[in-house]
Design a protein around this motif. Structure first.
Motif, mmCIF file in Angstrom:
data_model
loop_
_atom_site.group_PDB
_atom_site.id
_atom_site.type_symbol
_atom_site.label_atom_id
_atom_site.label_comp_id
_atom_site.label_asym_id
_atom_site.label_seq_id
_atom_site.Cartn_x
_atom_site.Cartn_y
_atom_site.Cartn_z
ATOM 1 N N ALA A 113 0.830 -1.204 0.000
ATOM 2 C CA ALA A 113 0.000 0.000 0.000
ATOM 3 C C ALA A 113 0.867 1.258 0.000
ATOM 4 C CB ALA A 113 -0.936 -0.006 1.211
ATOM 5 N N LYS A 114 1.843 1.301 0.872
ATOM 6 C CA LYS A 114 2.717 2.479 0.962
ATOM 7 C C LYS A 114 3.435 2.739 -0.352
ATOM 8 C CE LYS A 114 3.699 2.213 5.935
ATOM 9 N NZ LYS A 114 4.738 1.895 6.938
ATOM 10 N N GLY A 117 0.837 4.182 -3.362
ATOM 11 C CA GLY A 117 -0.006 5.364 -3.193
ATOM 12 C C GLY A 117 -1.337 5.122 -2.512
ATOM 13 N N ILE A 118 -1.487 3.997 -1.842
ATOM 14 C CA ILE A 118 -2.714 3.741 -1.082
ATOM 15 C C ILE A 118 -2.541 4.403 0.275
ATOM 16 C CG2 ILE A 118 -4.168 1.974 -0.028
ATOM 17 C CD1 ILE A 118 -3.167 0.105 -2.347
ATOM 18 N N GLU A 119 -3.461 5.272 0.637
ATOM 19 C CA GLU A 119 -3.338 6.050 1.865
ATOM 20 C C GLU A 119 -4.161 5.502 3.019
ATOM 21 O OE1 GLU A 119 -4.467 9.934 0.510
ATOM 22 O OE2 GLU A 119 -2.625 10.198 -0.638
ATOM 23 N N TYR A 157 -27.302 -13.781 14.169
ATOM 24 C CA TYR A 157 -26.792 -12.556 13.557
ATOM 25 C C TYR A 157 -25.455 -12.209 14.201
ATOM 26 C CZ TYR A 157 -31.418 -11.896 11.582
ATOM 27 O OH TYR A 157 -32.584 -12.052 10.892
ATOM 28 N N ILE A 158 -24.500 -11.812 13.377
ATOM 29 C CA ILE A 158 -23.145 -11.535 13.860
ATOM 30 C C ILE A 158 -22.732 -10.133 13.418
ATOM 31 C CG2 ILE A 158 -20.733 -12.272 13.768
ATOM 32 C CD1 ILE A 158 -21.955 -15.111 13.009
ATOM 33 N N ASP A 159 -22.332 -9.327 14.397
ATOM 34 C CA ASP A 159 -21.861 -7.970 14.117
ATOM 35 C C ASP A 159 -20.421 -7.985 13.642
ATOM 36 O OD1 ASP A 159 -24.312 -7.205 15.165
ATOM 37 O OD2 ASP A 159 -23.487 -6.477 17.065
ATOM 38 N N PHE A 160 -20.070 -6.995 12.861
ATOM 39 C CA PHE A 160 -18.695 -6.821 12.385
ATOM 40 C C PHE A 160 -18.216 -5.420 12.733
ATOM 41 C CE2 PHE A 160 -18.793 -10.752 10.375
ATOM 42 C CZ PHE A 160 -17.655 -10.988 9.622
ATOM 43 N N ASP A 161 -16.947 -5.328 13.106
ATOM 44 C CA ASP A 161 -16.312 -4.027 13.300
ATOM 45 C C ASP A 161 -15.718 -3.572 11.978
ATOM 46 O OD1 ASP A 161 -16.963 -4.174 15.962
ATOM 47 O OD2 ASP A 161 -14.922 -4.557 16.662
ATOM 48 N N ILE A 162 -15.814 -2.300 11.725
ATOM 49 C CA ILE A 162 -15.208 -1.684 10.552
ATOM 50 C C ILE A 162 -13.961 -0.973 11.045
ATOM 51 C CG2 ILE A 162 -15.536 -0.041 8.674
ATOM 52 C CD1 ILE A 162 -18.634 -0.557 9.201
ATOM 53 N N MET A 163 -12.822 -1.313 10.450
ATOM 54 C CA MET A 163 -11.547 -0.763 10.897
ATOM 55 C C MET A 163 -10.819 -0.129 9.713
ATOM 56 S SD MET A 163 -10.262 -3.756 13.532
ATOM 57 C CE MET A 163 -9.150 -2.678 14.453
ATOM 58 N N TYR A 164 -9.880 0.754 10.027
ATOM 59 C CA TYR A 164 -9.095 1.407 8.984
ATOM 60 C C TYR A 164 -7.685 1.674 9.495
ATOM 61 C CZ TYR A 164 -9.359 5.789 11.520
ATOM 62 O OH TYR A 164 -9.215 6.764 12.473
ATOM 63 N N LEU A 165 -6.766 1.749 8.561
ATOM 64 C CA LEU A 165 -5.383 2.152 8.830
ATOM 65 C C LEU A 165 -5.103 3.355 7.953
ATOM 66 C CD1 LEU A 165 -2.578 1.698 10.092
ATOM 67 C CD2 LEU A 165 -2.071 0.204 8.137
ATOM 68 N N ASP A 166 -4.794 4.486 8.587
ATOM 69 C CA ASP A 166 -4.495 5.730 7.866
ATOM 70 C C ASP A 166 -2.989 5.834 7.706
ATOM 71 O OD1 ASP A 166 -4.221 8.306 6.904
ATOM 72 O OD2 ASP A 166 -5.789 9.124 8.203
ATOM 73 N N LEU A 167 -2.511 5.623 6.496
ATOM 74 C CA LEU A 167 -1.075 5.655 6.220
ATOM 75 C C LEU A 167 -0.563 7.067 5.967
ATOM 76 C CD1 LEU A 167 -0.925 2.511 3.912
ATOM 77 C CD2 LEU A 167 -0.208 2.686 6.313
ATOM 78 N N ARG A 168 -1.428 8.057 5.913
ATOM 79 C CA ARG A 168 -0.983 9.439 5.690
ATOM 80 C C ARG A 168 -0.187 9.970 6.870
ATOM 81 N NH1 ARG A 168 -6.546 12.254 4.785
ATOM 82 N NH2 ARG A 168 -6.901 10.904 6.586
ATOM 83 N N LYS A 169 -0.398 9.399 8.048
ATOM 84 C CA LYS A 169 0.274 9.885 9.260
ATOM 85 C C LYS A 169 1.673 9.310 9.397
ATOM 86 C CE LYS A 169 -4.132 9.981 11.637
ATOM 87 N NZ LYS A 169 -4.944 9.342 12.660
ATOM 88 N N ASN A 170 1.952 8.194 8.718
ATOM 89 C CA ASN A 170 3.231 7.497 8.895
ATOM 90 C C ASN A 170 4.252 7.957 7.883
ATOM 91 O OD1 ASN A 170 2.008 6.092 10.969
ATOM 92 N ND2 ASN A 170 1.370 4.426 9.642
#
Length: 170
Positions: A113-114, A117-119, A157-170
């Motif tokens: 990703a880095k 250009g994937i941010e 029924y099963i819940d899912f968490d939505i997660m993200y990694l912001d690479l703009r900070k690194n």
């Protein structure tokens, strides 16, 4: 982690990938499919892999041991005004859990990703899959919400968490 080779997917891997999906699907209820695996032909999987190889914002890596896929990771780049984002998918055979393979695959996806250009990387994970959530958090992923009743298995029924990694900070 001995004798494990991680390499980019190729169309010749399609049959092995379909067989892997059946095996991994039979081991866990954390995936969108079960023991039936992917509902796709070998030719369809070959074409899918070709499309990933053509897209500079997408990738697919397979972890191999003795000619058998034991894990995989992929990034699916998003289109148009979202082309700075990608969706992450990762699986590891149950026999390989807690051995560092998931972390190794995740590192590869983040480095890809880095360098392409994937941010921002997005993922969805079962809210009760604490082991996976811990690994994602270790790499800097943050929860941004929960999708209720994301899966329905039988009457459950099963819940899912939505997660993200912001690479703009690194």
């Amino acid at each position: 982690m001995d004798n494990i080779i991680i390499k980019e997917a190729s169309p010749e891997d399609a049959l092995a990938r379909i067989e892997y999906s059946k095996k991994i699907g039979s081991e866990t209820d954390n995936l969108s499919f079960g023991a039936e695996g992917f509902p796709i032909s070998v030719e369809g999987e070959e074409e899918y892999i070709r499309s990933v190889l053509k897209d500079e914002r997408s990738c697919s890596f397979f972890a191999w041991r003795d000619k058998e896929i034991i894990g995989d990771v992929s990034l699916s780049g998003m289109p148009r005004r979202m082309n700075h984002r990608a969706e992450l998918g990762i699986t590891v055979l149950k026999s390989e859990w807690n051995k560092g393979l998931g972390s190794r695959l995740l590192e590869m996806a983040i480095e890809y990703a880095k360098s392409h250009g994937i941010e921002i990387i997005n993922l969805e994970v079962r809210s009760d899959n604490f082991r996976a959530i811990h690994v994602y958090e270790k790499f800097g992923f943050r929860k941004m919400g929960t999708s209720p009743a994301y899966f329905k298995i039988g009457d459950l029924y099963i819940d899912f968490d939505i997660m993200y990694l912001d690479l703009r900070k690194n």
